[in-house]
Design a protein around this motif. Structure first.
Motif, PDB file in Angstrom:
ATOM      1  N   THR A  44      25.001 -21.549  -5.889  1.00  0.00           N
ATOM      2  CA  THR A  44      25.020 -21.041  -4.457  1.00  0.00           C
ATOM      3  C   THR A  44      26.033 -20.302  -4.069  1.00  0.00           C
ATOM      4  OG1 THR A  44      23.792 -23.293  -4.033  1.00  0.00           O
ATOM      5  CG2 THR A  44      24.304 -21.880  -2.062  1.00  0.00           C
ATOM      6  N   LEU A  45      25.788 -19.181  -3.982  1.00  0.00           N
ATOM      7  CA  LEU A  45      26.666 -18.020  -3.099  1.00  0.00           C
ATOM      8  C   LEU A  45      26.380 -18.142  -1.645  1.00  0.00           C
ATOM      9  CD1 LEU A  45      25.218 -15.124  -5.600  1.00  0.00           C
ATOM     10  CD2 LEU A  45      27.601 -16.335  -5.736  1.00  0.00           C
ATOM     11  N   TRP A  46      28.063 -18.361  -1.407  1.00  0.00           N
ATOM     12  CA  TRP A  46      27.795 -18.360   0.030  1.00  0.00           C
ATOM     13  C   TRP A  46      28.873 -17.767   0.290  1.00  0.00           C
ATOM     14  CZ3 TRP A  46      32.435 -21.600   2.155  1.00  0.00           C
ATOM     15  CH2 TRP A  46      33.079 -21.569   3.730  1.00  0.00           C
ATOM     16  N   PHE A  47      27.879 -15.968   1.228  1.00  0.00           N
ATOM     17  CA  PHE A  47      28.797 -15.156   1.866  1.00  0.00           C
ATOM     18  C   PHE A  47      29.056 -14.970   3.032  1.00  0.00           C
ATOM     19  CE2 PHE A  47      25.443 -13.536  -1.357  1.00  0.00           C
ATOM     20  CZ  PHE A  47      26.277 -11.913  -1.831  1.00  0.00           C
ATOM     21  N   MET A  48      30.365 -14.811   2.988  1.00  0.00           N
ATOM     22  CA  MET A  48      31.325 -14.606   4.217  1.00  0.00           C
ATOM     23  C   MET A  48      30.610 -13.866   5.373  1.00  0.00           C
ATOM     24  SD  MET A  48      35.605 -14.633   3.536  1.00  0.00           S
ATOM     25  CE  MET A  48      35.915 -14.626   4.890  1.00  0.00           C
ATOM     26  N   PRO A  49      30.559 -13.624   6.681  1.00  0.00           N
ATOM     27  CA  PRO A  49      29.659 -12.979   7.259  1.00  0.00           C
ATOM     28  C   PRO A  49      29.718 -11.871   6.741  1.00  0.00           C
ATOM     29  CG  PRO A  49      30.765 -14.437   9.093  1.00  0.00           C
ATOM     30  CD  PRO A  49      31.785 -14.498   7.851  1.00  0.00           C
ATOM     31  N   GLY A  95      17.916 -17.843 -10.480  1.00  0.00           N
ATOM     32  CA  GLY A  95      18.485 -19.267 -10.713  1.00  0.00           C
ATOM     33  C   GLY A  95      18.971 -19.282  -9.833  1.00  0.00           C
ATOM     34  N   LEU A  96      19.343 -18.134  -8.919  1.00  0.00           N
ATOM     35  CA  LEU A  96      20.805 -18.856  -7.975  1.00  0.00           C
ATOM     36  C   LEU A  96      20.222 -18.684  -6.681  1.00  0.00           C
ATOM     37  CD1 LEU A  96      23.338 -16.084  -9.138  1.00  0.00           C
ATOM     38  CD2 LEU A  96      23.584 -18.726  -9.177  1.00  0.00           C
ATOM     39  N   HIS A  97      21.140 -19.382  -5.512  1.00  0.00           N
ATOM     40  CA  HIS A  97      20.507 -19.769  -4.500  1.00  0.00           C
ATOM     41  C   HIS A  97      22.235 -18.567  -3.592  1.00  0.00           C
ATOM     42  CE1 HIS A  97      18.330 -23.356  -5.617  1.00  0.00           C
ATOM     43  NE2 HIS A  97      17.463 -22.719  -4.744  1.00  0.00           N
ATOM     44  N   VAL A  98      21.069 -18.060  -2.640  1.00  0.00           N
ATOM     45  CA  VAL A  98      22.526 -16.899  -1.235  1.00  0.00           C
ATOM     46  C   VAL A  98      22.456 -17.759   0.256  1.00  0.00           C
ATOM     47  CG1 VAL A  98      22.910 -15.429  -0.593  1.00  0.00           C
ATOM     48  CG2 VAL A  98      22.147 -15.167  -2.835  1.00  0.00           C
ATOM     49  N   ASP A 166      18.453 -18.824   1.691  1.00  0.00           N
ATOM     50  CA  ASP A 166      18.836 -20.861   1.663  1.00  0.00           C
ATOM     51  C   ASP A 166      18.958 -21.464   2.243  1.00  0.00           C
ATOM     52  OD1 ASP A 166      16.977 -19.904  -1.106  1.00  0.00           O
ATOM     53  OD2 ASP A 166      18.458 -19.085  -2.014  1.00  0.00           O
ATOM     54  N   GLY A 167      19.519 -20.847   3.103  1.00  0.00           N
ATOM     55  CA  GLY A 167      20.051 -21.567   4.098  1.00  0.00           C
ATOM     56  C   GLY A 167      21.681 -21.656   5.218  1.00  0.00           C
ATOM     57  N   PHE A 168      22.432 -22.012   5.236  1.00  0.00           N
ATOM     58  CA  PHE A 168      23.729 -21.490   5.969  1.00  0.00           C
ATOM     59  C   PHE A 168      24.471 -22.564   6.358  1.00  0.00           C
ATOM     60  CE2 PHE A 168      19.031 -20.224   8.110  1.00  0.00           C
ATOM     61  CZ  PHE A 168      20.281 -19.009   9.431  1.00  0.00           C
ATOM     62  N   ARG A 169      25.750 -21.491   6.138  1.00  0.00           N
ATOM     63  CA  ARG A 169      27.443 -22.326   6.157  1.00  0.00           C
ATOM     64  C   ARG A 169      27.475 -21.860   7.629  1.00  0.00           C
ATOM     65  NH1 ARG A 169      32.579 -20.821   7.985  1.00  0.00           N
ATOM     66  NH2 ARG A 169      34.685 -21.879   7.132  1.00  0.00           N
ATOM     67  N   ASP A 190       9.838 -24.464   9.209  1.00  0.00           N
ATOM     68  CA  ASP A 190       9.148 -24.127   8.350  1.00  0.00           C
ATOM     69  C   ASP A 190       9.172 -24.406   7.151  1.00  0.00           C
ATOM     70  OD1 ASP A 190      10.125 -22.319  10.423  1.00  0.00           O
ATOM     71  OD2 ASP A 190       8.118 -21.637   9.904  1.00  0.00           O
ATOM     72  N   HIS A 191      10.491 -24.077   6.877  1.00  0.00           N
ATOM     73  CA  HIS A 191      11.800 -23.363   6.488  1.00  0.00           C
ATOM     74  C   HIS A 191      12.004 -25.261   5.804  1.00  0.00           C
ATOM     75  CE1 HIS A 191      10.761 -19.025   6.875  1.00  0.00           C
ATOM     76  NE2 HIS A 191      10.862 -19.757   8.245  1.00  0.00           N
ATOM     77  N   PRO A 192      11.520 -26.235   4.803  1.00  0.00           N
ATOM     78  CA  PRO A 192      12.241 -27.129   5.015  1.00  0.00           C
ATOM     79  C   PRO A 192      13.372 -27.168   3.613  1.00  0.00           C
ATOM     80  CG  PRO A 192       9.088 -26.586   3.907  1.00  0.00           C
ATOM     81  CD  PRO A 192      10.137 -26.141   4.536  1.00  0.00           C
ATOM     82  N   GLY A 193      13.233 -25.876   2.396  1.00  0.00           N
ATOM     83  CA  GLY A 193      14.474 -26.374   1.876  1.00  0.00           C
ATOM     84  C   GLY A 193      15.798 -26.013   1.427  1.00  0.00           C
ATOM     85  N   LEU A 194      15.884 -25.545   3.258  1.00  0.00           N
ATOM     86  CA  LEU A 194      16.755 -24.748   3.985  1.00  0.00           C
ATOM     87  C   LEU A 194      18.112 -25.404   3.637  1.00  0.00           C
ATOM     88  CD1 LEU A 194      15.839 -22.850   6.793  1.00  0.00           C
ATOM     89  CD2 LEU A 194      16.291 -21.409   4.266  1.00  0.00           C
ATOM     90  N   LEU A 195      19.278 -24.540   2.487  1.00  0.00           N
ATOM     91  CA  LEU A 195      20.515 -25.746   2.854  1.00  0.00           C
ATOM     92  C   LEU A 195      20.981 -25.767   4.226  1.00  0.00           C
ATOM     93  CD1 LEU A 195      23.145 -27.655   1.921  1.00  0.00           C
ATOM     94  CD2 LEU A 195      23.209 -25.453   0.514  1.00  0.00           C
ATOM     95  N   TRP A 196      21.268 -26.821   5.036  1.00  0.00           N
ATOM     96  CA  TRP A 196      22.929 -26.591   6.358  1.00  0.00           C
ATOM     97  C   TRP A 196      24.497 -27.526   6.222  1.00  0.00           C
ATOM     98  CZ3 TRP A 196      21.069 -24.911  11.452  1.00  0.00           C
ATOM     99  CH2 TRP A 196      19.493 -24.622  11.121  1.00  0.00           C
TER     100      TRP A 196
END
Length: 424
Positions: A44-49, A95-98, A166-169, A190-196
């Motif tokens: 999973t890639l987490w991009f700063m703002p 195969g990555l998440h963002v 795919d989610g939020f930090r 309605d987007h149940p797969g999001l990473l919080w």
């Protein structure tokens, strides 16, 4: 955890400091690193703002990522929304998440809301906007205003629908009222797969784990620095692990990030020779490992926050194999799923060596960590699972059984799987 979120149990998160990642500091330039990171095992890639940075009262010549001027725009400094949409699609194909950094608590002084909806902000005794504590370049939003909350949630939905993230930090999540996060998560149900992923510690803010799937282990991180400096007994430090076992959600283990590196010192300043051992721990103990841009280099300098200060890539990252071995093992071994059992094993050097076994579906992973600056030789007093030879994951060396004991260098580490197993 719901089936839609099952991917989170095996993931890791790699923070991308886009401004400093390359000389260009753009999404297009970062794109060249995508295959390398995938091959290293990043999930999973987490991009700063990625939103535009406010210019009024900005710090330094470039300003702070965390002083937003428009929640639904893409910063020209980094590229375009169209480029980002294409990047996310490509990452998904690999195969990555963002996920993206979401800064709900505040905005910059010239955010468009300050002109369009000035009543959406807190006001001081003089009637003016209220700067965030200790941060004069940002101002506080008023979370009692239901219109602001609704617009904020719509902005979050925009990035999910428009960019396919795919989610939020969630930045400084505990500075924001819990009921807002509950409302936001319900609105996006309605987007149940999001990473919080929440920037908070479940030991100090357990109530927020109603919302967040995973959260920071600040207490452990700070205690590790105290322990390494000789200011905390080892037993007290390790007791924190038992406390995290009782919290809701998934602990996220880290030794550095954008704040720690820039303001408090590199991982080598804070942990010295213990840094690599902590990385092994973070990748093998129950939880999610968090990595920061350049850790695989390794990056041994503090990156400036408000000025250009590019990471000094110089060919093949020296710790690429080290991190790759650990991340690929986590990717391929059900024993390292966040929820898989972890059992601490008794050994003859219990006071100095932490030994634990992760096992799931007959797949064992044995981890030994030397918690001292001295060579340690220990015997495990419980049976080591598996038949035949064991293979050390990082070095590839094999050994037969455990009768001769285990030898660990100062602050050393070993991660074993049955020799038949592969991390590829």
């Amino acid at each position: 955890m719901t089936p839609e979120k099952a991917w989170i149990l095996r993931t890791n998160v790699y923070e991308v400091n886009l401004r400093q990642y390359t000389e260009e500091g753009t999404l297009a330039a970062f794109h060249a690193h995508l295959p390398r990171l995938r091959d290293m095992g990043v999930e999973t890639l987490w991009f700063m703002p990625l939103t535009p940075i406010a210019q009024e009262r900005k710090k330094g010549s470039l300003g702070s990522y965390y002083a937003c001027s428009d929640f639904t725009a893409f910063s020209e400094e980094f590229g375009t929304m169209e480029e980002f949409k294409a990047f996310v699609q490509e990452a998904h194909g690999m195969g990555l998440h963002v996920i993206i950094d979401w800064v709900a608590n505040h905005t910059g002084w010239d955010h468009r809301w300050t002109r369009e909806h000035p009543d959406w902000y807190e006001r001081g005794a003089d009637g003016g906007f209220v700067p965030a504590h200790g941060m004069e370049d940002i101002i506080e939003l008023d979370f009692n205003n239901r219109y602001m909350r609704a617009e904020m949630i719509d902005a979050m939905r925009y990035w999910v629908l428009e960019a396919g993230i795919d989610g939020f930090r969630c930045d400084l999540a505990f500075w924001v009222e819990l009921d807002f996060w509950l409302e936001a998560k319900e609105a996006l149900s309605d987007h149940p797969g999001l990473l919080w992923l929440g920037e908070l510690d479940p030991l100090t803010h357990p109530e927020y784990m109603q919302v967040f799937d995973a959260a920071y282990t600040w207490s452990w991180m700070h205690a590790a620095q105290e322990f390494y400096a000789g200011r905390m007994p080892r037993a007290e430090w390790l007791q924190l692990l038992d406390r995290y076992k009782t919290t809701a959600g998934i602990p996220a283990w880290f030794t550095t990030n954008h704040d720690e590196n820039s303001w408090n010192g590199t991982e080598y300043e804070k942990y010295g020779a213990m840094a690599a051992m902590l990385a092994v721990f973070g990748c093998t103990w129950p939880g999610i490992p968090l990595l920061y841009s350049g850790q695989e280099l390794p990056n041994e300098k503090r990156l400036q926050f408000f000025e250009k200060d590019a990471i000094e890539w110089n060919g093949t990252p020296g710790l690429g194999h080290f991190y790759g071995s650990l991340l690929q093992l986590r990717r391929n071994s059900s024993a390292l799923e966040s929820c898989a059992p972890c059992r601490v094993l008794n050994n003859s050097a219990d006071a100095d060596v932490l030994v634990y076994l992760r096992e799931s579906h007959g797949e064992p992973v044995l981890v030994l960590l030397n918690l001292t600056p001295r060579v340690q030789h220990c015997f495990i007093s419980e049976q080591v699972p598996g038949e035949g030879n064991l293979r050390e994951v990082i070095t590839g060396m094999e050994r037969a059984g455990a009768t001769e004991g285990w030898l660990l260098p100062p602050w050393g580490y070993q991660v074993f799987v049955p020799a038949r197993a592969s991390t590829k």
